[in-house]
Design a protein around this motif. Structure first.
Motif, PDB file in Angstrom:
ATOM      1  N   LYS A  43     -73.787  -5.933  27.629  1.00  0.00           N
ATOM      2  CA  LYS A  43     -74.104  -5.070  28.776  1.00  0.00           C
ATOM      3  C   LYS A  43     -72.822  -4.696  29.492  1.00  0.00           C
ATOM      4  O   LYS A  43     -71.957  -5.539  29.707  1.00  0.00           O
ATOM      5  CB  LYS A  43     -75.014  -5.824  29.750  1.00  0.00           C
ATOM      6  N   ASP A  44     -72.714  -3.418  29.878  1.00  0.00           N
ATOM      7  CA  ASP A  44     -71.595  -2.973  30.706  1.00  0.00           C
ATOM      8  C   ASP A  44     -72.135  -2.164  31.877  1.00  0.00           C
ATOM      9  O   ASP A  44     -73.117  -1.441  31.744  1.00  0.00           O
ATOM     10  CB  ASP A  44     -70.624  -2.101  29.898  1.00  0.00           C
ATOM     11  N   ASN A  69     -70.602   0.293  25.314  1.00  0.00           N
ATOM     12  CA  ASN A  69     -71.433  -0.818  24.833  1.00  0.00           C
ATOM     13  C   ASN A  69     -71.462  -0.885  23.308  1.00  0.00           C
ATOM     14  O   ASN A  69     -71.368  -1.961  22.726  1.00  0.00           O
ATOM     15  CB  ASN A  69     -72.858  -0.672  25.380  1.00  0.00           C
ATOM     16  N   CYS A  83     -81.146   0.420  22.570  1.00  0.00           N
ATOM     17  CA  CYS A  83     -80.441   0.243  23.852  1.00  0.00           C
ATOM     18  C   CYS A  83     -81.404   0.433  25.016  1.00  0.00           C
ATOM     19  O   CYS A  83     -82.492   0.999  24.862  1.00  0.00           O
ATOM     20  CB  CYS A  83     -79.268   1.214  23.945  1.00  0.00           C
TER      21      CYS A  83
END
Ligand code: ADP
Ligand code: MG
Length: 325
Positions: A43-44, A69, A83
């Protein structure tokens, strides 16, 4: 003194995970299923004004939010499988949303990573984007970890370095674009290409890998620390982005060593795999450059063209290092 980003994570969030699980500290977590391969998750967060300018093209922002990501999945050798998208929106701007979604979904489609969920909320502050990427590692593959580098391994980097950092400095107004290079280099900053195919092909070839998000010296430093080794970096071999040829060599060197937002893979492999690595680069039409080698002495040493050696401890990006964030 306030804690830095990485000490903070180590102190409060880096707990020993259950056996077989790769937890905090690598590019992504690896959660094995019984005899069926592993789920890989990362996760970003991207915050307006910190990670992107408020007037950045929305399709580029959508692309980059997912790309950073997918780059972490690539650094593990994982194949993307889906995602999730979290959005905190200051307002509902439909033309903006349409373009943002098109940039995000085009990249998701290109990498077989469907958008399968997320969360959308209103905020009184700036835009916040949080993406979680899910990937898969086949059975019996531990993945490309940061901790696998061995003494005498070659050190490799994909693509070119330096462009994203110099584009950022020009856009921030911290560098005058005397040579008019921005049109050729802003793509590196705004439309990074995650090296997903490269990561998967490096399984069984590379010993260790990391993606360069915070700068080569800093990110390579994480890989070396976790592997308990050091490295010699051949400064003359660093692959500068071709559009930087007319800029001052010192400035380009600084950008290549310390500049973030690169999203290329830095990896190590034994010398016996040289031909295989080069063949992978040819097959993907992606430059793969040997930039040094791994040493037992636990430091990162730069070897300069004039024969001088210098320890590299240049800091990359740290969200909580007061003078940088
Ligand atoms: P990357 O640049 O590859 O995204 P970071 O340097 O941002 O990785 O993070 C280092 C490690 O710390 C990663 O494994 C990340 O998942 C983990 N991490 C960062 N923040 C937290 C948090 N709040 N809780 C748990 N783990 C975290
Ligand atoms: Mg990473």
């Amino acid at each position: 003194m306030a804690l830095g980003e990485f000490s903070l994570i180590d102190r409060y969030f880096k707990k020993k995970p259950p056996a077989q699980v790769i937890g905090v500290g690598d590019d992504a977590a690896v959660l094995p299923w019984a005899n069926q391969g592993s789920l890989v998750v990362c996760k970003d967060l991207l915050i307006q004004g910190r990670h992107f300018f408020s007037d950045v093209a929305p399709d580029a922002l959508g692309h980059k939010a997912l790309a950073v990501n997918l780059s972490d999945l690539a650094a593990m050798g994982a194949r993307p499988i889906g995602c999730l998208l979290g959005l905190a929106l200051p307002s509902v701007d439909e033309p903006w949303l349409e373009k943002f979604a098109s940039g995000f979904l085009a990249l998701a489609h290109a990498h077989g990573s469907p958008l399968v969920g997320g969360d959308t909320v209103a905020t009184n502050d700036g835009l916040v984007i949080s993406v979680t990427a899910l990937g898969y590692l086949p059975d019996a593959q531990p993945g490309l970890l940061r901790r696998g580098a061995c003494v005498d391994d070659r050190l490799w980097v994909s693509g070119y370095l330096g462009a994203a950092d110099l584009a950022l400095k020009i856009l921030q107004g911290n560098l005058v674009d005397e040579q008019g290079v921005l049109p050729q280099i802003r793509q590196s900053l705004e439309w990074p290409e995650p090296r997903v195919s490269l990561g998967q092909r490096l399984l069984g070839v590379a010993h260790a890998a990391i993606d360069i998000s915070d700068g080569l010296v800093q990110d390579l430093g994480h890989l070396l620390d976790q592997s308990g080794v050091g490295a010699v970096l051949e400064i003359a071999r660093l692959p500068a982005h071709p559009s930087l040829a007319k800029l001052s060599p010192d400035m380009v060197q600084q950008a290549m060593l310390g500049g973030g937002d690169v999203y290329e893979l830095c990896f190590t492999a034994p010398a016996s795999k040289d031909a295989e690595v080069l063949a992978i680069g040819l097959a993907l039409d992606l430059p793969l450059t040997c930039i040094g080698y791994i040493t037992a002495e636990r430091q990162l040493m730069g070897r300069y063209p004039n024969g001088q050696h210098r320890i590299l401890s240049q800091k990359g990006f740290d969200h909580f290092a007061g003078d940088r964030s």
